[in-house]
Write a protein that holds these residues in place. Structure first.
Motif, short mmCIF file in Angstrom:
data_model
loop_
_atom_site.label_atom_id
_atom_site.label_comp_id
_atom_site.label_asym_id
_atom_site.label_seq_id
_atom_site.Cartn_x
_atom_site.Cartn_y
_atom_site.Cartn_z
N CYS A 37 0.85 -1.20 0.00
CA CYS A 37 0.00 0.00 0.00
C CYS A 37 0.88 1.24 0.00
O CYS A 37 1.75 1.40 0.85
CB CYS A 37 -0.90 0.04 1.25
SG CYS A 37 -2.13 -1.26 1.27
N PHE A 39 0.61 4.74 0.92
CA PHE A 39 -0.27 5.67 1.62
C PHE A 39 0.56 6.51 2.59
O PHE A 39 1.69 6.16 2.92
CB PHE A 39 -1.38 4.92 2.36
CG PHE A 39 -0.96 4.29 3.67
CD1 PHE A 39 -1.41 4.79 4.87
CD2 PHE A 39 -0.09 3.20 3.70
CE1 PHE A 39 -1.02 4.22 6.07
CE2 PHE A 39 0.30 2.62 4.89
CZ PHE A 39 -0.17 3.14 6.09
N ASP A 140 -7.05 1.78 0.14
CA ASP A 140 -5.80 1.31 -0.46
C ASP A 140 -6.00 -0.05 -1.15
O ASP A 140 -5.16 -0.94 -1.05
CB ASP A 140 -4.68 1.24 0.57
CG ASP A 140 -4.42 2.59 1.22
OD1 ASP A 140 -4.26 3.57 0.48
OD2 ASP A 140 -4.39 2.66 2.46
#
Length: 153
Positions: A37, A39, A140
């Motif tokens: 992910c 993020f 995500d």
């Protein structure tokens, strides 16, 4: 219950640089690398939260943050729940959730607790009294749900 981990519970300002590094490293290993992910982990909530870190032989194996009501949700929440890949299958996740709930009660008394959970962990969190309280949503590209634990006596 005999604890397997050495628990540290601190506000953001009480964390030393080594502890903060360990926390960010574990969160990046689990949420960025392992779960692939991209993020922004540094979301401005850490400074307002308490941090629960479980160490074994000087290595951070489990972590969560206790987020005050009104920051993530209207209720207190437990977030960034992570167990090191090296510690999976050893009961650290169970110990982490039990300790996290105890710390919520220490800070806020018996309280409603809300979490944002990955859908595949619904049964795990359900074993601690959390019940699904939202529809499934993508975060995500991972299916999540909100879960709520009501006040227990």
């Amino acid at each position: 219950m005999d604890l397997k981990l050495d628990w540290h519970f601190k506000t953001f300002d009480e964390l030393n640089t080594r502890e903060l590094y360990d926390i960010l490293q574990l969160r990046n290993e689990v949420f960025v690398v392992e779960q692939k992910c991209c993020f922004l982990d540094l979301d401005g909530k850490d400074q307002k939260s308490h941090h629960l870190s479980g160490y074994q032989d000087g290595k951070l194996m489990a972590f969560s943050r206790i987020v005050p009501p009104g920051v993530s949700y209207e209720y207190v929440s437990i977030g960034r729940i992570a167990v090191s890949g090296q510690g999976r299958g050893m009961g650290f996740g169970i110990e982490l959730l039990n300790e996290s709930i105890k710390k919520v009660e220490l800070l806020y008394g018996k309280s409603i607790i809300r979490i944002g959970a990955q859908l595949y962990l619904k049964t795990f969190y359900g074993s601690f009294g959390f019940i699904q309280s939202s529809d499934i949503y993508l975060e995500d590209d991972i299916e999540h749900i909100e879960m709520t634990r009501q006040i227990t006596r």
